[in-house]
Design a protein around this motif. Structure first.
Motif, PDB file in Angstrom:
ATOM      1  N   ARG A  14       3.026  -1.373  -7.295  1.00 53.63           N
ATOM      2  CA  ARG A  14       2.773  -2.499  -8.201  1.00 53.63           C
ATOM      3  C   ARG A  14       2.549  -1.930  -9.590  1.00 53.63           C
ATOM      4  O   ARG A  14       1.724  -1.036  -9.783  1.00 53.63           O
ATOM      5  N   LEU A  23       4.569 -10.735 -11.562  1.00 53.36           N
ATOM      6  CA  LEU A  23       4.258  -9.586 -10.708  1.00 53.36           C
ATOM      7  C   LEU A  23       5.459  -8.654 -10.696  1.00 53.36           C
ATOM      8  O   LEU A  23       6.587  -9.095 -10.473  1.00 53.36           O
ATOM      9  N   LEU A  25       6.965  -5.272  -8.918  1.00 50.56           N
ATOM     10  CA  LEU A  25       6.901  -4.317  -7.817  1.00 50.56           C
ATOM     11  C   LEU A  25       8.119  -3.408  -7.887  1.00 50.56           C
ATOM     12  O   LEU A  25       9.242  -3.884  -8.074  1.00 50.56           O
ATOM     13  N   HIS A  46       0.565  -8.234  -2.130  1.00 47.44           N
ATOM     14  CA  HIS A  46       0.635  -8.192  -3.592  1.00 47.44           C
ATOM     15  C   HIS A  46       0.897  -9.594  -4.147  1.00 47.44           C
ATOM     16  O   HIS A  46       0.303  -9.996  -5.153  1.00 47.44           O
ATOM     17  N   ALA A  50      -1.706 -11.880  -6.552  1.00 47.96           N
ATOM     18  CA  ALA A  50      -1.285 -12.205  -7.916  1.00 47.96           C
ATOM     19  C   ALA A  50      -1.257 -13.709  -8.193  1.00 47.96           C
ATOM     20  O   ALA A  50      -0.954 -14.108  -9.316  1.00 47.96           O
TER      21      ALA A  50
END
Length: 129
Positions: A14, A23, A25, A46, A50
């Motif tokens: 991340r 977000l 990744l 994740h 978020a």
């Protein structure tokens, strides 16, 4: 940047987002049967962490390849992202990833912003002459 989550032959990291609700990744390695479930669990965590979220960018520049199970978890990640009212972006896909998505009929579904997907959608929306 958070420490990467590592699985056999795969790493998910991340990275800090430029804006709120985004977000980022980064995936590196080969997404396959051996690590697909763990990858999906980590990516979903994740995603959940978020929320609220508008966009999930999955940087695929380091993705060396994927098998059918890897494709399956990308489709599941897309469904989970959509359920969270966010848009999944596959950033910097390799030509081989784009080709795989094209062959499997998932290019337009997973990358609606891709020029080839837009062209196909435009072609279907035209009425026959």
């Amino acid at each position: 940047m958070t420490p990467p989550t590592e699985f056999p032959d795969l790493r998910l990291t991340r990275t800090p987002g430029a804006t709120q609700g985004v977000l980022l990744l980064r995936v590196e390695g080969f997404l396959d049967y051996d690590n697909a479930d763990a990858f999906l669990a980590a990516a979903t965590q994740h995603l959940d962490d978020a929320l609220p979220l508008h966009e999930l960018h999955l940087d695929c520049a380091g993705l060396d390849g994927l098998d059918s199970m890897g494709l399956s978890v990308l489709l599941m990640l897309h469904r989970r992202t959509t359920a969270a009212c966010a848009v999944l972006h596959l950033d910097d896909p390799s030509p081989s990833l784009e080709r795989l998505l094209e062959i499997t009929g998932t290019l337009e579904y997973l990358t609606p912003q891709h020029p080839a997907a837009t062209t196909e959608a435009d072609g279907r929306s035209e009425s026959p002459s």
